[in-house]
Design an enzyme around this catalytic site. Sequence first.
Site, PDB file in Angstrom:
ATOM      1  CB  CYS A   1      12.196 -36.593   6.146  1.00  0.00           C
ATOM      2  SG  CYS A   1      11.188 -38.079   5.974  1.00  0.00           S
TER       3      CYS A   1
ATOM      4  CD  GLU B   1      14.787 -38.458   7.496  1.00  0.00           C
ATOM      5  OE1 GLU B   1      14.137 -37.678   8.213  1.00  0.00           O
ATOM      6  OE2 GLU B   1      14.691 -39.691   7.582  1.00  0.00           O
TER       7      GLU B   1
END
Length: 146
Positions: free
Chosen positions: A91, A57
């Site tokens: 994320c 991420e």
Amino acid sequence: MARGAVASVAASVGGGAVGAALLAQDLDGVFFTGSHATGARIAQALNGRFNVKLQLELGGKDPTYVCEDADVKVAAESLADGAMYNTGQSCCSVERIYVHASIHVAFVDAFDGFLNEVVVRPRVSARVVEDDLFLRPRRGDVRPVR
């Protein structure tokens, strides 16, 4: 290190040498949230190790915009939570907030006021905080910003 000696490493802190040492182990998987540059180094280090699962991420800047007609209190509390949920290691954590000029002062005051109410301790807080790492609003506090 013998395979299976460490079942999992939840979080590691350190520079490139720490990361390289971890990546040199016999791994089943690597899950990393962070910069694009570090993610690229991790992917390169695992190149050819097809048995290692990799999840990255990387580098999200996740901006938000608060419109002029937004409920300022709801927006401030929701975005504070979005910025700090899981200590920002998500994320989709909020990293930049743009606010319409006409409500900017009210938003900053509400945001600051919310943060001043938060007391982070294991299972004890003026707001509901589950443990040292997670900030979550009370049930029902988060609503869409219209």
